[in-house]
Scaffold this active site. Structure first.
Site, PDB file in Angstrom:
ATOM      1  N   ILE A  83       0.632  -1.313   0.041  1.00 34.33           N
ATOM      2  CA  ILE A  83       0.051  -0.086   0.090  1.00 34.33           C
ATOM      3  C   ILE A  83       0.916   1.233   0.007  1.00 34.33           C
ATOM      4  O   ILE A  83       1.833   1.560   0.920  1.00 34.33           O
ATOM      5  CB  ILE A  83      -0.867  -0.020   1.213  1.00 34.33           C
ATOM      6  CG1 ILE A  83      -1.537  -1.291   1.433  1.00 34.33           C
ATOM      7  CG2 ILE A  83      -1.959   0.934   1.117  1.00 34.33           C
ATOM      8  CD1 ILE A  83      -2.592  -1.889   0.127  1.00 34.33           C
ATOM      9  N   LYS A  84       0.759   1.954  -1.006  1.00 28.91           N
ATOM     10  CA  LYS A  84       1.383   3.287  -0.905  1.00 28.91           C
ATOM     11  C   LYS A  84       0.637   4.288  -0.233  1.00 28.91           C
ATOM     12  O   LYS A  84      -0.578   4.806  -0.436  1.00 28.91           O
ATOM     13  CB  LYS A  84       1.396   3.846  -2.582  1.00 28.91           C
ATOM     14  CG  LYS A  84       2.520   3.038  -3.475  1.00 28.91           C
ATOM     15  CD  LYS A  84       2.488   3.669  -4.749  1.00 28.91           C
ATOM     16  CE  LYS A  84       3.608   4.767  -4.879  1.00 28.91           C
ATOM     17  NZ  LYS A  84       3.865   4.930  -6.389  1.00 28.91           N
ATOM     18  N   ILE A  85       1.502   4.747   0.651  1.00 31.17           N
ATOM     19  CA  ILE A  85       0.809   5.934   1.718  1.00 31.17           C
ATOM     20  C   ILE A  85       1.589   7.028   1.477  1.00 31.17           C
ATOM     21  O   ILE A  85       2.820   7.419   1.453  1.00 31.17           O
ATOM     22  CB  ILE A  85       1.090   5.153   3.240  1.00 31.17           C
ATOM     23  CG1 ILE A  85       0.368   4.011   3.522  1.00 31.17           C
ATOM     24  CG2 ILE A  85       0.480   6.274   4.187  1.00 31.17           C
ATOM     25  CD1 ILE A  85      -1.071   4.025   3.448  1.00 31.17           C
TER      26      ILE A  85
END
Length: 216
Positions: A83-85
């Site tokens: 997951i790109k945060i």
């Protein structure tokens, strides 16, 4: 060093995977929009092509929403979906929660060593310094990669460094020289990395000389 492709185009991803050098994929909403496809459909197909980390970006700006999105994306492929945060205070909160849930995270839009330090402290699996965008505003983007590598080595952080916003093959060479874990590279730049004019000349010469060899 691991090589990821920065793309959401399944044709590009399949092609590079066939070379035997692909370790993962990074995507973002801009790349998915270019495909004209629905996002979940696109990511699901990529997960069937690549057995490695596949970064998918959240769009929420508060941490509860980021966590909810992350849990939904992770269901597609718990092993590989990352997951790109975004690098914000809310993002750090989300990273901490997700790391405790064993959901991989890639803290994106990193533009300083301080940001990378905080992301690692929060438990990020990966951080993505955007070197090309720093170059665009007259900063030496690769300099922060060198700083991050040194900081992580000093303290034994397990967070991996993904050199992102790669604009040319020299970015990849410098990333490898500095000891970055990963470079995520657009398809066009990967094609440039394969090619060299002297290789082409050599192939042509060998073929021409082969034709001169007497055949039985």
């Amino acid at each position: 060093m691991k090589i990821f492709i920065d793309s959401a185009d399944v044709n590009e991803i399949r092609e590079v995977a066939s070379w035997g050098i692909l370790d993962g994929v990074t995507t973002n909403p801009t790349l998915v929009a270019k495909t004209g496809r629905e996002m979940k459909e696109c990511i699901t197909e990529i997960a069937q092509i690549v057995d490695g980390p596949i970064s998918v970006e959240v769009i929420s700006t508060e941490h509860q929403g980021m966590v909810r999105e992350a849990e939904e994306w992770a269901r597609i492929n718990p092993k590989n979906i990352t997951i790109k945060i975004p690098m914000t205070t809310e993002g750090l909160k989300a990273v901490k929660i997700l790391s405790e849930k064993n959901i991989k995270t890639n803290v994106t839009l990193i533009f300083s060593p301080n940001q990378a330090l905080l992301a690692a402290k929060a438990g990020a699996t990966f951080v993505s310094p955007f070197v090309g965008r720093l170059d665009d505003i007259s900063h030496f983007g690769m300099e922060i990669v060198s700083d991050i590598v040194q900081i992580y080595r000093n303290y034994g952080f397990l967070t991996e460094i993904i050199v992102a916003s790669v604009r040319n093959p020299l970015h990849v060479v410098e990333a490898a020289r500095m000891g970055a874990d990963i470079a995520t590279v657009p398809y066009a730049v990967l094609k440039q990395m394969v090619s060299h004019p002297l290789t082409d000349i050599g192939i042509k010469k060998f073929f021409e000389d082969y034709q001169k060899i007497p055949k039985k």
